[in-house]
Design a protein around this motif. Structure first.
Motif, PDB file in Angstrom:
ATOM      1  N   ASP A 146       0.817  -1.221   0.000  1.00 12.33           N
ATOM      2  CA  ASP A 146       0.000   0.000   0.000  1.00 12.33           C
ATOM      3  C   ASP A 146       0.844   1.262   0.000  1.00 12.33           C
ATOM      4  O   ASP A 146       1.971   1.265   0.480  1.00 12.33           O
ATOM      5  CB  ASP A 146      -0.872   0.021   1.270  1.00 12.33           C
ATOM      6  N   GLN A 147       0.247   2.332  -0.496  1.00  8.83           N
ATOM      7  CA  GLN A 147       0.820   3.669  -0.355  1.00  8.83           C
ATOM      8  C   GLN A 147       0.485   4.152   1.056  1.00  8.83           C
ATOM      9  O   GLN A 147      -0.324   3.543   1.757  1.00  8.83           O
ATOM     10  CB  GLN A 147       0.214   4.617  -1.396  1.00  8.83           C
ATOM     11  N   ALA A 148       1.081   5.254   1.475  1.00 10.21           N
ATOM     12  CA  ALA A 148       0.886   5.786   2.823  1.00 10.21           C
ATOM     13  C   ALA A 148      -0.576   6.141   3.093  1.00 10.21           C
ATOM     14  O   ALA A 148      -1.268   6.653   2.214  1.00 10.21           O
ATOM     15  CB  ALA A 148       1.749   7.016   3.021  1.00 10.21           C
ATOM     16  N   GLU A 149      -1.003   5.849   4.318  1.00 13.11           N
ATOM     17  CA  GLU A 149      -2.358   6.193   4.740  1.00 13.11           C
ATOM     18  C   GLU A 149      -2.557   7.698   4.610  1.00 13.11           C
ATOM     19  O   GLU A 149      -1.687   8.478   4.979  1.00 13.11           O
ATOM     20  CB  GLU A 149      -2.576   5.752   6.186  1.00 13.11           C
ATOM     21  N   ARG A 165      -3.554   6.784  -2.640  1.00 13.93           N
ATOM     22  CA  ARG A 165      -4.222   5.670  -1.949  1.00 13.93           C
ATOM     23  C   ARG A 165      -5.737   5.860  -1.950  1.00 13.93           C
ATOM     24  O   ARG A 165      -6.480   4.931  -2.265  1.00 13.93           O
ATOM     25  CB  ARG A 165      -3.699   5.565  -0.518  1.00 13.93           C
ATOM     26  N   LYS A 203      -9.952   0.447   5.962  1.00 14.93           N
ATOM     27  CA  LYS A 203      -9.362   0.202   7.285  1.00 14.93           C
ATOM     28  C   LYS A 203     -10.268  -0.717   8.104  1.00 14.93           C
ATOM     29  O   LYS A 203      -9.804  -1.661   8.749  1.00 14.93           O
ATOM     30  CB  LYS A 203      -9.172   1.548   8.001  1.00 14.93           C
ATOM     31  N   GLU A 251      -2.490  -5.923   8.195  1.00 15.21           N
ATOM     32  CA  GLU A 251      -2.869  -5.103   7.045  1.00 15.21           C
ATOM     33  C   GLU A 251      -1.682  -5.028   6.091  1.00 15.21           C
ATOM     34  O   GLU A 251      -0.554  -5.322   6.481  1.00 15.21           O
ATOM     35  CB  GLU A 251      -3.241  -3.694   7.517  1.00 15.21           C
ATOM     36  N   LYS A 286       1.505  -3.833   4.072  1.00 12.51           N
ATOM     37  CA  LYS A 286       2.621  -2.975   4.448  1.00 12.51           C
ATOM     38  C   LYS A 286       2.502  -1.671   3.657  1.00 12.51           C
ATOM     39  O   LYS A 286       2.157  -1.676   2.486  1.00 12.51           O
ATOM     40  CB  LYS A 286       3.928  -3.678   4.113  1.00 12.51           C
ATOM     41  N   GLU A 287       2.784  -0.556   4.334  1.00 10.16           N
ATOM     42  CA  GLU A 287       2.676   0.761   3.707  1.00 10.16           C
ATOM     43  C   GLU A 287       4.047   1.346   3.419  1.00 10.16           C
ATOM     44  O   GLU A 287       4.977   1.176   4.203  1.00 10.16           O
ATOM     45  CB  GLU A 287       1.954   1.740   4.644  1.00 10.16           C
ATOM     46  N   TYR A 288       4.138   2.058   2.312  1.00  7.71           N
ATOM     47  CA  TYR A 288       5.353   2.763   1.940  1.00  7.71           C
ATOM     48  C   TYR A 288       4.999   4.208   1.617  1.00  7.71           C
ATOM     49  O   TYR A 288       3.887   4.503   1.203  1.00  7.71           O
ATOM     50  CB  TYR A 288       6.037   2.086   0.748  1.00  7.71           C
ATOM     51  N   LYS A 289       5.969   5.117   1.813  1.00  3.62           N
ATOM     52  CA  LYS A 289       5.720   6.557   1.719  1.00  3.62           C
ATOM     53  C   LYS A 289       5.722   7.143   0.319  1.00  3.62           C
ATOM     54  O   LYS A 289       5.273   8.253   0.116  1.00  3.62           O
ATOM     55  CB  LYS A 289       6.765   7.319   2.538  1.00  3.62           C
ATOM     56  N   VAL A 342       7.311   1.920  -3.003  1.00  4.42           N
ATOM     57  CA  VAL A 342       6.359   0.867  -3.389  1.00  4.42           C
ATOM     58  C   VAL A 342       6.929   0.077  -4.562  1.00  4.42           C
ATOM     59  O   VAL A 342       6.923  -1.158  -4.558  1.00  4.42           O
ATOM     60  CB  VAL A 342       4.974   1.462  -3.755  1.00  4.42           C
TER      61      VAL A 342
END
Length: 136
Positions: free
Chosen positions: A57-60, A65, A81, A96, A98-101, A106
C-alpha cells in the motif's frame, strides 16, 4: 440566474485549482508471470479476500491511496481500514498491507518480491516492474 452563474464560476475556479489527475497503475514484479488484471481482481488482493498476491500500500492519507481504493473498490479509506481490522480480528488475516511513503518505495518493494502487488503513478514505472492494470 445570477446564483447559477456564480456557481458555475466557482466550480470552474475550483476545477482549475486542482492538479491534473495522475494516472495510477497496478504493478507486479517483472519476474511475476501475471500480465493483465481487472479492477475487481485487484480489489480482492487489496481488501484481503485473496492471498494469491501480497498487497503493498501507499501511505495512509495519501491522495493516490484514496484515489486507488475509490477506483478499484468504490471504498474510502475508513471503509478499507474497517475491512482489514475485521479480517485481522477474526483471524482471516495476520496484518494489514505494508505501507510505503512514496511511489519509489512501493516500486522497489514490488520489484523485490515476485508475489507482491502494488500501485504507483504511471510516471514512476520502469523495467523493474510490470503494469498489469491502468486505472481510469
Amino acid at each position: 440566474m445570477k446564483k447559477t452563474i456564480v456557481s458555475l464560476i466557482a466550480a470552474a475556479v475550483t476545477a482549475a485549482a486542482l492538479p491534473a489527475a495522475a494516472e495510477t497503475v497496478v504493478i507486479v514484479s517483472a519476474k511475476n508471470p501475471a500480465s493483465r488484471m481487472f479492477s475487481e481482481q485487484a480489489a480482492q488482493f487489496f481488501l484481503g479476500k485473496s492471498t494469491m498476491f501480497t498487497p503493498i500500500d501507499q501511505a495512509e492519507g495519501s491522495a493516490i491511496r484514496n484515489d486507488f481504493y475509490k477506483k478499484v473498490a468504490d471504498k474510502d479509506a475508513g471503509q478499507v481500514k474497517a475491512a482489514w481490522s475485521k479480517l485481522v480480528f477474526t483471524g482471516k488475516a495476520t496484518a494489514e498491507p505494508k505501507e510505503y511513503k512514496s511511489n519509489a518505495e512501493v516500486k522497489k518493494a514490488v520489484a523485490d518480491d515476485p508475489k507482491a502487488i502494488g500501485y504507483i503513478d504511471k510516471s514512476a514505472v520502469d523495467d523493474t516492474v510490470k503494469v498489469i492494470l491502468t486505472l481510469q
